[in-house]
Design a protein around this motif. Sequence first.
Motif, PDB file in Angstrom:
ATOM      1  N   THR A 103      -8.176   2.950  -3.862  1.00  0.00           N
ATOM      2  CA  THR A 103      -8.027   1.870  -2.693  1.00  0.00           C
ATOM      3  C   THR A 103      -9.562   2.773  -2.335  1.00  0.00           C
ATOM      4  OG1 THR A 103      -6.071   1.213  -2.872  1.00  0.00           O
ATOM      5  CG2 THR A 103      -6.796   1.914  -0.232  1.00  0.00           C
ATOM      6  N   ARG A 109       0.732  -1.089   0.434  1.00  0.00           N
ATOM      7  CA  ARG A 109       0.115   0.192   0.111  1.00  0.00           C
ATOM      8  C   ARG A 109       0.836   1.616  -0.145  1.00  0.00           C
ATOM      9  NH1 ARG A 109      -5.504   0.643   2.411  1.00  0.00           N
ATOM     10  NH2 ARG A 109      -5.803   3.335   2.539  1.00  0.00           N
ATOM     11  N   ASN A 152      -3.792   4.216  -4.974  1.00  0.00           N
ATOM     12  CA  ASN A 152      -4.940   5.272  -4.169  1.00  0.00           C
ATOM     13  C   ASN A 152      -6.737   5.939  -4.560  1.00  0.00           C
ATOM     14  OD1 ASN A 152      -3.006   5.504  -1.522  1.00  0.00           O
ATOM     15  ND2 ASN A 152      -1.035   7.332  -3.211  1.00  0.00           N
TER      16      ASN A 152
END
Length: 302
Positions: free
Chosen positions: A187, A121, A184
């Motif tokens: 996510t 991540r 991102n």
Amino acid sequence: MTLPFSPYQEIVDIAMRFAPGDGEFSTAIGNLHVSRRSKPSDPLHSSYRPCFAFVLQGAKSLQLGTEQISYGTGDYLLTSLDLPVAWRVTEASPEVPHLCLGLAIDSEKLLDLLSRIDIPRPAAHTDGQRGMVVNVAPPELMDAAVRLLRLLDRPGDIPAMAPLIEQEILYRVLTGPHGARLINIATADSHSNRIARAVAWLKENFARPLRIEDLAERVNMSVSSFHHHFKSVTAMTPVQYQKQLRLHEARRLMLVERLDAGTAGHRVGYQSPSQFSREYSRLYGASPARDVDGVREIMAAE
């Protein structure tokens, strides 16, 4: 990685055959297109969708909000969410036209790939970065792009091979220096993902009155955080973003559906014709009537 061929010459040769004149050409690979321009252009306004755009020849610049972005041969532009821009070709000639291949990024394919590979991540500071960025294409990405274009000469191979090469290109972008921007956006509950959801809402509802408080609440953000991250990702405030969507659609209505300025302005949400004309002139450099007449003259000459 050392490539055993001259990729630029080969990829240019293929692109020239499948883009035989100026304009944007779709291909037998559904989300791949090739664009060609034989001379520098005036600024053109459009919306860029999530895509990987690779410049094979020439150079281009675009304006995102107040930010100028320039890119040329060997560079790729990564766009991670829908963004209204003004772009122009800066280097092109009949002998060496500007050539660019664009590969649309499918959100479902992106999520599927992320579910199957182990990519850490991104660091917290990368969340909320600009949704558009330029980088130099590494040899591995160039290699995949060449192999994808080669399939245009072997259409029977496209159903089996194109999805694999598209996935490879997406993987190279995700693991490249700016892959965090795409991760991102994809996510759930990241700031970037929330801004992407706000952008999607604005695209569907740009003609409606905009209350920042309501939109911030819709994506579960405070008003101050929403303002900050929206501008960080898009280079615009929410109101500026909505305004560009409105004006782009009004221009399309006048050019394509031949509506008059007053009707087009009202259709996209303007209650005041004078405000519409003023903001239109500020964006396009001429009143609605003069701008539309000028565009039609150019189209007729071509």
